[in-house]
Design an enzyme around this catalytic site. Sequence first.
Site, short mmCIF file in Angstrom:
data_model
loop_
_atom_site.label_atom_id
_atom_site.label_comp_id
_atom_site.label_asym_id
_atom_site.label_seq_id
_atom_site.Cartn_x
_atom_site.Cartn_y
_atom_site.Cartn_z
N ASP A 142 56.70 0.46 41.23
CA ASP A 142 56.94 -0.42 42.38
C ASP A 142 58.44 -0.61 42.59
O ASP A 142 59.13 -1.17 41.75
CB ASP A 142 56.26 -1.77 42.14
CG ASP A 142 56.31 -2.68 43.35
OD1 ASP A 142 57.00 -2.34 44.33
OD2 ASP A 142 55.65 -3.73 43.32
N HIS A 199 60.66 6.30 37.63
CA HIS A 199 60.09 5.43 36.61
C HIS A 199 61.16 4.70 35.80
O HIS A 199 60.84 3.84 34.99
CB HIS A 199 59.20 6.24 35.68
CG HIS A 199 59.92 7.36 34.99
ND1 HIS A 199 60.35 8.48 35.65
CD2 HIS A 199 60.26 7.53 33.69
CE1 HIS A 199 60.93 9.29 34.79
NE2 HIS A 199 60.90 8.74 33.60
#
Length: 378
Positions: free
Chosen positions: A307, A115
């Site tokens: 992503d 993250h």
Amino acid sequence: MPTPHEFKPLSDIDDQESLRFHIPFLHVYLHHPSNMQGKDPVKVIREALDKALVFYYPFAGGVREAPNRKILVECTGEGILFIEANAHVTLDQSGDALQPLLPYLRNFFLTSLAHLWPRWLGGERAPSILPVWERHVLSARNPPRVTCLHREYDEVEDNNRTSIARIPFPLHDMVDEFAHLHGCATFQILTASLWKCQTIALQPDPKQEMRIICLNNVHKKFNHSLLLEGYYGNGFALSTAVTTAGELTQNLIDYALELARKATTNMNREYLQSVANLMVIKGRPHFHVEGSYVMSDVRPARFREVDFGWAKAMYGGLVEAIPIVASFYVPFENKKDEDGIVFPVCLPAQAMERFAKELNNLLEGHPIFMVSSLGPHT
């Protein structure tokens, strides 16, 4: 780029005994040759992480314990462990959907700080929101004083031991299972249901105190956020409701639901400040383990949406439950694009049978699917 060599204190909520353990997370991505554009994902992620750790440099240091069990981060710039591994498995082996307790996870763990650095995969040189340490906002007053009741930290003999060490069942008899539900109820209803079913399954003495302990996210809890934008530390506190095993199992589900509601709605700024003060006064205790069930909803963290440049993850979340003590709600999506909730559960084998039976009876009329375990813990 050189980073400061300094010591950064954690907050007084960060360094409590309850948080001194490791929980593995897993992110799984589908291979699309067109999206890869001939790039080696390991090389791309390693280089992106190297850039990200310039801004999040405390993660490249080490944890130290100072006097009075205070935890500090020594920013040494040493970096983090990064391992490339190959596994002879395919996503088809996961069955209908990816979820906790995948058949091959005990042989293949891939942990990361995913993250923290996705933006660098696209070539960005700095984060859009600069990271903020500011851990002092969750620290105790001077002098510290406790102003609220914190039953989650009720003192018991030798309560500073780890939660696993205090489990009153042999670990070799533990069985992992998970259930997933479609279109089910809110966090409070599901939490009340699981708490009651697990209590019935474990068959404690009717007079034993039982606790439901909830992790409350305080990042956006209040009208004026306590934590600054860019804050990347822990931003939660525990709250609890207490009853006896007899009261919990003999009353209707409404009784457990009201207790779960109180446990998740009584959080305010003063309660949070009081927790930090209690940590200092009581020597950073572990939460009360015996008879406790910890529930945390990790869905708002949106781990699947991380992503790296190759679309969202097929799965992003925790690997398994903590035996008897804790479960986590993880977002679920099957191959039919149906959304739901997954919650891994780890109980002794016979208790697991009782748990599955009680949960199916309690949630009759709601879609629920129990999936067989990987086998007992070793």
